[in-house]
Scaffold this motif. Structure first.
Motif, short mmCIF file in Angstrom:
data_model
loop_
_atom_site.label_atom_id
_atom_site.label_comp_id
_atom_site.label_asym_id
_atom_site.label_seq_id
_atom_site.Cartn_x
_atom_site.Cartn_y
_atom_site.Cartn_z
N ARG A 54 35.67 20.84 23.90
CA ARG A 54 35.71 19.41 24.19
C ARG A 54 34.44 18.95 24.90
N VAL A 55 33.93 19.79 25.78
CA VAL A 55 32.70 19.44 26.49
C VAL A 55 31.55 19.27 25.50
N SER B 96 23.37 24.68 28.03
CA SER B 96 23.94 25.52 29.08
C SER B 96 25.22 26.20 28.63
N PHE B 97 26.04 25.50 27.84
CA PHE B 97 27.34 26.04 27.45
C PHE B 97 27.34 26.76 26.10
N THR B 98 26.43 26.38 25.20
CA THR B 98 26.54 26.84 23.82
C THR B 98 26.43 28.36 23.70
N GLY C 262 29.33 30.61 22.14
CA GLY C 262 29.11 31.40 20.94
C GLY C 262 29.40 32.87 21.15
N VAL C 263 28.98 33.40 22.29
CA VAL C 263 29.22 34.82 22.57
C VAL C 263 30.72 35.07 22.79
N ALA C 264 31.42 34.15 23.45
CA ALA C 264 32.85 34.30 23.66
C ALA C 264 33.61 34.36 22.34
N ALA D 127 23.09 32.02 34.25
CA ALA D 127 21.75 32.47 33.92
C ALA D 127 21.11 31.57 32.86
N VAL D 128 21.88 31.23 31.84
CA VAL D 128 21.35 30.36 30.79
C VAL D 128 21.12 28.95 31.33
N SER D 129 21.96 28.50 32.25
CA SER D 129 21.74 27.19 32.87
C SER D 129 20.41 27.16 33.61
#
Length: 396
Positions: free
Chosen positions: A92-93, A133-135, A139-141, A340-342
């Motif tokens: 949703r985000v 930041s979230f993608t 994707g890994v999840a 870390a990605v953020s």
């Protein structure tokens, strides 16, 4: 395969899983479409900069703030958005962020002045920072294939630079820069529909939020690497917003072709960056080193042939940076990937802001070639810095 952590989604096969849901590759490509439209929107001003500046009655250096405003908003947003949305479903985000980008492009397309345009670009910065930041974590999840996800996201970036910026340059001359942003509105809506169809719900990481970020900030090697990422991005964006200005000065008839060459170099850089996913120490050094070569040649610009080689190397080197450094930070902080990605995104966006502002000042008070030279020097420093930082995963 079943995940032991009930907050994670079930990893999927490459193409399709037994219940008919999309597999790893379609999921990664769906995320790449979002990346592609957002990156296109971020850098389209570089392809239409002279038109935009003329229409809004500002200098090309000031028009370059269209890139800087987006990046500044992104730099502020990236390290804080997980704290604002610690438990929100990441699907949703991501969809909400794409809709925010759509609103941004609408504001820009209708903007009567530079301040209004910059306000719209700030909204885009929030959307880009949050999406990036979230993608990767999303994707890994879903896929449990970090290299695939990172490469797909960089592929989206490459598609944007291969097609988005050169196409924007051509279309801007034909239909106007405002119509180009109108087309981006349609593309963003289409991307949202694709993502809604292909991406399953993704709960937030149990430790997401301010505590995760504080712990990541305590990793000194991670912070050193983030500083080098910022330097490499600064090097690129001191020059990139003014690439069309430079190309027009050398060979006006080949601007679109040379922008395409930059994009083709970006595709090469994306593929090479993915190939170096098992050799990250080499990859994070090679990326700014190749960028250095491209900008040095660009600053010299003795001939059209050299400029063509320069933009190819430039595109290759810079587009290696996101994929290699995203994997580098996730490996340096494997238990806090989202944080870390953020930080990587923050480094990029802050560097884009400062780079575009500095580049604009140099272009207005010196010339575009001086901006290329400054970028080259910074890229060389980033390569040396990464060579000095060891990649040691944090274990805790």
């Amino acid at each position: 395969m079943t995940c032991s952590d009930p907050t994670r989604t079930v990893p999927v096969a490459d193409t399709v899983v037994p219940d008919g849901r999309p597999g790893a590759i379609p999921t990664a490509l769906a995320l790449a479409t979002g990346t592609a439209v957002l990156v296109s929107a971020e850098f389209v001003p570089a392809g239409v900069l002279p038109l935009l500046a003329d229409d809004l009655h500002v200098t090309e250096g000031r028009a370059g703030l269209a890139v800087a405003a987006t990046a500044l908003a992104g730099a502020i947003t990236a390290p804080t958005i997980a704290s604002v949305l610690p438990r929100a479903d990441r699907r949703r985000v991501l969809l909400g962020l794409l809709m925010l980008a759509l609103v941004s492009n609408l504001v820009v397309a209708l903007a009567p002045s530079l301040p209004v345009l910059l306000a719209g670009r700030v909204l885009l910065g929030v959307a880009i920072a949050g999406f990036w930041s979230f993608t990767f974590g999303v994707g890994v999840a879903v896929t449990e294939r970090p290299a695939l996800v990172s490469t797909a996201m960089s592929l989206g970036t490459s598609v944007a630079t291969i097609i988005g910026v050169p196409l924007a340059s051509v279309l801007g001359d034909v239909i106007g820069w405002r119509a180009v942003f109108a087309l981006l509105i349609a593309a963003t809506a289409a991307s949202g529909l694709v993502l809604a169809r292909l991406l399953p719900p993704v709960p937030a990481h149990p430790g997401a939020g301010a505590a995760m970020m504080r712990q990541a900030l305590g990793n000194r090697r991670l912070i050193a690497g983030v500083a080098m990422i910022a330097l490499a991005a600064f090097a690129n964006f001191a020059a990139y917003p003014y690439i069309r200005v430079a190309l027009q000065a050398v060979t006006p008839s080949l601007v679109t072709v040379l922008l395409l060459a930059w994009g083709i170099g970006g595709l090469v850089g994306n593929l090479v960056g993915g190939w170096l996913s098992t050799r990250l120490r080499i990859g994070v050094v090679a990326a700014p080193a190749v960028l250095f070569v491209g900008l040095v040649l660009m600053a010299a610009h003795p001939s059209t042939v050299v400029v063509a080689l320069a933009v190819l190397a430039w595109g290759t080197g810079f587009n290696m940076v996101p994929v290699t450094t995203q994997l580098w930070v996730s490996r340096a902080e494997p238990n806090r990937v989202e944080a870390a990605v953020s930080l990587q995104v923050t480094a990029f966006q802050a560097a884009i802001t400062l780079g575009a502002v500095l580049g604009g000042l140099i272009v207005d008070h010196r010339d575009v070639w001086a901006a290329m030279a400054v970028g080259a020097g910074l890229a060389g420093l980033a390569a040396v810095g990464f060579a000095a930082v060891r990649l040691v995963p944090r274990e805790d």
